[in-house]
Design an enzyme around this catalytic site. Structure first.
Site, PDB file in Angstrom:
ATOM      1  N   HIS A 321       0.226  -1.239  -0.074  1.00 52.15           N
ATOM      2  CA  HIS A 321      -0.191   0.443   0.263  1.00 52.15           C
ATOM      3  C   HIS A 321       0.807   1.192  -0.737  1.00 52.15           C
ATOM      4  CE1 HIS A 321      -2.892   3.010   0.910  1.00 52.15           C
ATOM      5  NE2 HIS A 321      -3.696   2.391   0.429  1.00 52.15           N
ATOM      6  N   ASP A 380      -7.611  -5.216   0.319  1.00 52.30           N
ATOM      7  CA  ASP A 380      -8.370  -6.413  -1.064  1.00 52.30           C
ATOM      8  C   ASP A 380      -8.638  -7.333  -0.907  1.00 52.30           C
ATOM      9  OD1 ASP A 380      -7.657  -3.470  -2.889  1.00 52.30           O
ATOM     10  OD2 ASP A 380      -9.534  -3.905  -2.969  1.00 52.30           O
TER      11      ASP A 380
HETATM   12  C1  SDX Z   1      -6.533   0.090  -3.384  1.00 53.91           C
HETATM   13  O1  SDX Z   1      -4.791   4.537  -2.114  1.00 53.91           O
HETATM   14  C2  SDX Z   1      -5.018   3.721  -1.217  1.00 53.91           C
HETATM   15  O2  SDX Z   1      -5.700   4.470  -0.407  1.00 53.91           O
HETATM   16  C3  SDX Z   1      -5.913   2.637  -2.724  1.00 53.91           C
HETATM   17  C4  SDX Z   1      -7.242   1.655  -0.700  1.00 53.91           C
HETATM   18  C5  SDX Z   1      -7.916   3.261  -1.023  1.00 53.91           C
HETATM   19  O3  SDX Z   1      -8.455   2.540  -0.199  1.00 53.91           O
HETATM   20  O4  SDX Z   1      -8.271   3.360  -1.883  1.00 53.91           O
HETATM   21  O5  SDX Z   1      -6.348   1.789  -0.178  1.00 53.91           O
HETATM   22  C6  SDX Z   1      -7.204   0.908  -1.750  1.00 53.91           C
HETATM   23  O6  SDX Z   1      -6.168   0.284  -3.719  1.00 53.91           O
HETATM   24  C7  SDX Z   1      -5.108  -0.907  -2.131  1.00 53.91           C
HETATM   25  C8  SDX Z   1      -4.375  -1.209  -2.891  1.00 53.91           C
HETATM   26  C9  SDX Z   1      -4.984  -2.583  -3.873  1.00 53.91           C
HETATM   27  N1  SDX Z   1      -4.301  -3.187  -4.324  1.00 53.91           N
HETATM   28  C10 SDX Z   1      -3.368  -3.781  -4.611  1.00 53.91           C
HETATM   29  O7  SDX Z   1      -2.970  -4.784  -4.280  1.00 53.91           O
HETATM   30  C11 SDX Z   1      -2.361  -4.096  -6.053  1.00 53.91           C
HETATM   31  C12 SDX Z   1      -0.839  -4.475  -5.233  1.00 53.91           C
HETATM   32  N2  SDX Z   1      -0.179  -3.627  -4.951  1.00 53.91           N
HETATM   33  C13 SDX Z   1       0.690  -2.965  -5.438  1.00 53.91           C
HETATM   34  O8  SDX Z   1       0.420  -3.320  -6.656  1.00 53.91           O
HETATM   35  C14 SDX Z   1       1.556  -2.006  -4.423  1.00 53.91           C
HETATM   36  O9  SDX Z   1       1.753  -2.312  -3.719  1.00 53.91           O
HETATM   37  C15 SDX Z   1       0.246  -0.524  -4.481  1.00 53.91           C
HETATM   38  C16 SDX Z   1       0.148   0.214  -5.779  1.00 53.91           C
HETATM   39  C17 SDX Z   1      -0.686  -0.981  -3.545  1.00 53.91           C
HETATM   40  C18 SDX Z   1       0.922   0.306  -3.993  1.00 53.91           C
HETATM   41  O10 SDX Z   1       2.567   0.716  -5.256  1.00 53.91           O
HETATM   42  P1  SDX Z   1       3.297   1.679  -4.143  1.00 53.91           P
HETATM   43  O11 SDX Z   1       3.241   2.810  -2.957  1.00 53.91           O
HETATM   44  O12 SDX Z   1       3.646   2.788  -5.659  1.00 53.91           O
HETATM   45  O13 SDX Z   1       4.276   0.755  -4.366  1.00 53.91           O
HETATM   46  P2  SDX Z   1       5.713   0.781  -4.842  1.00 53.91           P
HETATM   47  O14 SDX Z   1       5.265   0.514  -6.326  1.00 53.91           O
HETATM   48  O15 SDX Z   1       6.800   1.834  -5.123  1.00 53.91           O
HETATM   49  O16 SDX Z   1       7.068  -0.374  -4.685  1.00 53.91           O
HETATM   50  C19 SDX Z   1       7.938  -0.326  -3.821  1.00 53.91           C
HETATM   51  C20 SDX Z   1       8.181  -1.283  -3.721  1.00 53.91           C
HETATM   52  C21 SDX Z   1       8.999  -1.997  -5.054  1.00 53.91           C
HETATM   53  O17 SDX Z   1      10.121  -3.164  -4.906  1.00 53.91           O
HETATM   54  P3  SDX Z   1      12.091  -1.816  -4.997  1.00 53.91           P
HETATM   55  O18 SDX Z   1      11.334  -1.375  -6.566  1.00 53.91           O
HETATM   56  O19 SDX Z   1      11.761  -1.014  -3.648  1.00 53.91           O
HETATM   57  O20 SDX Z   1      12.375  -3.416  -5.092  1.00 53.91           O
HETATM   58  O21 SDX Z   1       7.390  -2.749  -3.159  1.00 53.91           O
HETATM   59  C22 SDX Z   1       7.031  -3.567  -4.361  1.00 53.91           C
HETATM   60  C23 SDX Z   1       7.919  -2.799  -5.599  1.00 53.91           C
HETATM   61  O22 SDX Z   1       8.057  -3.766  -6.348  1.00 53.91           O
HETATM   62  N3  SDX Z   1       6.068  -4.096  -4.293  1.00 53.91           N
HETATM   63  C24 SDX Z   1       5.391  -5.337  -4.567  1.00 53.91           C
HETATM   64  C25 SDX Z   1       4.010  -5.210  -4.147  1.00 53.91           C
HETATM   65  N4  SDX Z   1       3.448  -4.229  -3.970  1.00 53.91           N
HETATM   66  C26 SDX Z   1       5.083  -3.096  -3.664  1.00 53.91           C
HETATM   67  N5  SDX Z   1       6.096  -6.511  -4.149  1.00 53.91           N
HETATM   68  C27 SDX Z   1       5.483  -7.566  -4.648  1.00 53.91           C
HETATM   69  N6  SDX Z   1       3.973  -7.372  -4.790  1.00 53.91           N
HETATM   70  C28 SDX Z   1       3.726  -6.480  -4.491  1.00 53.91           C
HETATM   71  N7  SDX Z   1       2.305  -6.473  -4.608  1.00 53.91           N
END
Ligand code: SDX
Length: 445
Positions: A321, A380
Site C-alpha cells: 500500500h 483487497d
Molecule cells: C487500494 O491509495 C489507497 O488508499 C488505495 C486503497 C483505497 O482504499 O482507496 O487503499 C485501495 O487500492 C489498495 C491497494 C490494492 N492494490 C493491490 O493490492 C495491488 C498490489 N499492490 C501493489 O501494486 C502496490 O503495493 C501498490 C500499488 C498498492 C502501492 O504501490 P507503491 O506505493 O507505488 O509502491 P511501489 O510500487 O513503489 O513498491 C515499493 C516496492 C517495490 O519494490 P522495489 O522497487 O523497492 O524493489 O515494493 C514492491 C515494489 O516492487 N511491491 C511489491 C508489491 N507492492 C509493492 N512487490 C510484490 N508484490 C506487491 N504487491
C-alpha cells in the site's frame, strides 16, 4: 542545479515556521511557510515556488505531495490507523451502519436519531433510476464487464438529472450527492442482473441499504427472497470499510475532474474508471484470480518468487500500500469477518481458499523482501473471499467497492468545491523531449 533544503525552520513568516529552499547554482534562497494539520506530517506551502525560483517540484505518483486540505479521513500508515471524521474504522465497522457512516463523512458529525431517520428516508426515496436507463443498459453485450457498464450508467445520469448539476448551488450539490449514494446499488444490481439474463429488480423502500442491494441482486420474481441477516450485516460492514480513504487514486480523480467544474455524475464516473485498475480497486478481483491460479499451498513459493523477481511484472495482489506500512486496519476487520461469513454462508469449497490466503499471508509476512518493503495485506486481500462466499462473481467485486466509495467521492467532491483555496488542477512537468525544430519537407526526412 540542485536545491539544498534546510528542514529546520530558519525563520517565521508571521507566526508560521518556514522551510528555506536554496538554489546552489544561483545562490538564491527563498522561505516557504510550513502548515500544520491537526495530526500527521506538516506541509510546505510551495505555491510560490515557480514564481519565486522558476522551478517546479517533481513527484511522479505524488508520493510526497499534499494535493489539498481535508477534514474527512485521516490515515496513519505507520500505525495502521484509519479515522473517518476522527472515529476509528474498527469502531465504526463494529458499532455503526453504512448510511450513518455516509452521514458522518458527508456532514462531519454522527447524526442523532431524528437526523438519521431523515437521512435514511431521503436516500431511500432516491433509490429508483429513470426507467429509460434500463434501455441504455441494453446497449451493452451481456458479457460486458460490470465496471464498464457502471462507467456508462453513472456518466449517463448527467443526461437525466439536469436539475442537480449546478455545482455552485449547495442544494443541488446535496441532491446530486444523495442521488449518487442512493442509485449506485440500484445500477450495480442492474448491471449484475443484465449479465445473468434475469429480470431487473426494483428497490424496495422498506428495506435497509445493504438489504435492498442484496434483494435487487439475488432475488427473482418467481419466489420470495429472504434476507440473510449474516449476509446483510457483512455487506453493510464491507461498505463501511470501503467508504473513504483520503486522497487515493480514484478520489484524486474525482477531485481533479470536479476542479474543472464538471457535473457530479461525470466526476463519479471518472472515479469509477480510476478505481477499476488492478493496482487500486480492481485488486480484489485480482486477488481471487491469483489465489485460484496458485491453487495449492505447495505452489505459494513459486508465486512469492515471481513477486520478488524484477523481471516479472507479477505482483502479489492484495499486498502492499502506498500509505500503510503496517497492517491495513480494514484487512484486519475483514480477516475476522471472513471466518464469520464462511462459517455461516460459505460452502466447504471456500475454506481451502481462505486457508490458502492465510498461508500466503503467513509466508509473505515472514519473507525478508516483504518485511524490508513493509508490504502487508491490504483491504483487497480478504474482501474477495467474503464476496465469493456471498455469491458474487469476481467481476462484481470492484463494483461493490465503487458503491461504497461513492460516499467518500461525493464527500470529498463537496469539500473540494467548498474549499476557498481550490482552483482547477493543472500539474506541470519536466520536459525532456526534443527542442524546437522546423517542419522538414517529406523528401528531407
Ligand atoms: C487500494 O491509495 C489507497 O488508499 C488505495 C486503497 C483505497 O482504499 O482507496 O487503499 C485501495 O487500492 C489498495 C491497494 C490494492 N492494490 C493491490 O493490492 C495491488 C498490489 N499492490 C501493489 O501494486 C502496490 O503495493 C501498490 C500499488 C498498492 C502501492 O504501490 P507503491 O506505493 O507505488 O509502491 P511501489 O510500487 O513503489 O513498491 C515499493 C516496492 C517495490 O519494490 P522495489 O522497487 O523497492 O524493489 O515494493 C514492491 C515494489 O516492487 N511491491 C511489491 C508489491 N507492492 C509493492 N512487490 C510484490 N508484490 C506487491 N504487491
Amino acid at each position: 542545479m540542485s536545491i539544498a533544503e534546510t528542514r529546520v525552520p530558519t525563520k517565521k513568516i508571521g507566526n508560521k515556521d518556514t522551510v528555506t529552499f536554496t538554489d546552489n547554482a544561483s545562490g538564491k534562497s527563498v522561505d516557504f511557510p510550513v502548515m500544520d494539520g491537526t495530526v500527521g506530517p506538516r506541509v510546505v506551502d510551495i505555491r510560490k515556488l515557480y514564481g519565486e525560483m522558476d522551478m517546479f517540484t517533481y513527484d511522479p505518483g505524488y508520493t510526497s505531495t499534499g494535493s489539498c486540505e481535508s477534514k474527512i479521513t485521516y490515515i496513519d500508515g505507520d500505525k495502521g490507523e484509519l479515522l473517518y471524521r476522527g472515529y476509528p474504522i474498527e469502531q465504526l465497522a463494529e458499532k455503526s451502519d453504512f448510511l450513518e457512516v455516509a452521514y458522518l463523512l458527508l456532514k462531519g458529525e454522527l447524526p442523532d436519531a431524528a437526523e438519521k431517520a431523515k437521512f435514511v428516508k431521503d436516500i431511500t426515496n432516491h433509490t429508483m433510476v429513470h426507467e429509460q436507463l434500463a434501455s441504455f443498459l441494453r446497449g451493452f453485450r451481456r458479457d460486458a464487464h460490470p465496471m464498464a457498464i457502471m462507467c456508462g450508467l453513472v456518466g449517463a445520469l448527467s443526461a437525466f438529472y439536469h436539475d442537480s448539476t449546478d455545482i455552485n448551488d449547495p442544494r443541488q450539490r446535496m441532491i446530486a450527492s444523495y442521488r449518487m449514494i442512493a442509485k449506485m446499488p440500484t445500477m450495480a444490481a442492474m448491471a449484475y442482473k443484465y449479465s445473468t439474463g434475469q429480470p431487473l429488480v426494483y428497490p424496495m423502500n422498506k428495506l435497509g441499504y445493504a438489504e435492498n442491494f442484496l434483494r435487487m441482486t439475488f432475488s427473482v420474481p418467481c419466489e420470495e427472497y429472504d434476507i440473510n441477516p449474516v449476509m446483510a450485516t457483512a455487506m453493510d460492514k464491507i461498505f463501511i470499510l470501503h467508504a473513504d480513504h483520503e486522497q487515493n487514486a480514484s478520489t484524486s480523480t474525482v477531485r481533479l475532474a470536479g476542479s474543472s467544474g464538471a457535473n457530479p455524475f461525470a466526476c463519479i464516473a471518472a472515479g469509477i474508471a480510476s478505481l477499476w485498475g488492478p493496482a487500486h480497486g480492481g485488486a480484489n478481483e485480482a486477488v481471487l484470480k491469483m489465489l485460484n491460479e496458485i491453487g495449492t499451498k505447495e505452489r505459494i513459493p513459486e508465486f512469492i518468487a515471481r513477486a520478488k523477481d524484477k523481471n516479472d511484472n507479477f505482483r502479489l495482489s492484495g499486498f502492499g500500500h502506498r500509505v500503510y506500512k503496517n497492517f491495513d486496519p480494514r484487512a484486519t476487520v475483514l480477516r475476522a469477518t471472513c471466518h464469520e461469513v464462511l462459517e455461516q454462508l460459505g460452502d466447504a469449497r471456500d475454506e481451502p481458499l481462505l486457508e490458502l490466503a492465510m498461508e500466503l499471508e503467513h509466508i509473505a509476512l515472514n519473507d525478508q523482501y516483504f518485511i524490508d518493503r513493509k508490504l502487508y495485506p491490504n483491504v483487497d486481500f480478504y474482501s474477495g473471499i467474503i464476496l465469493k462466499a456471498m455469491g458474487f462473481p469476481t467481476s462484481m467485486f470492484t463494483v461493490l467497492f465503487a458503491i461504497a466509495r461513492t460516499v467518500g467521492w461525493v464527500a470529498q467532491w463537496n469539500e473540494m468545491i467548498e474549499d476557498p483555496d481550490q482552483k482547477i488542477g493543472r500539474p506541470r512537468q519536466l520536459y525532456t523531449g526534443v527542442m524546437r525544430r522546423d517542419y522538414p519537407a517529406s523528401k528531407k526526412r
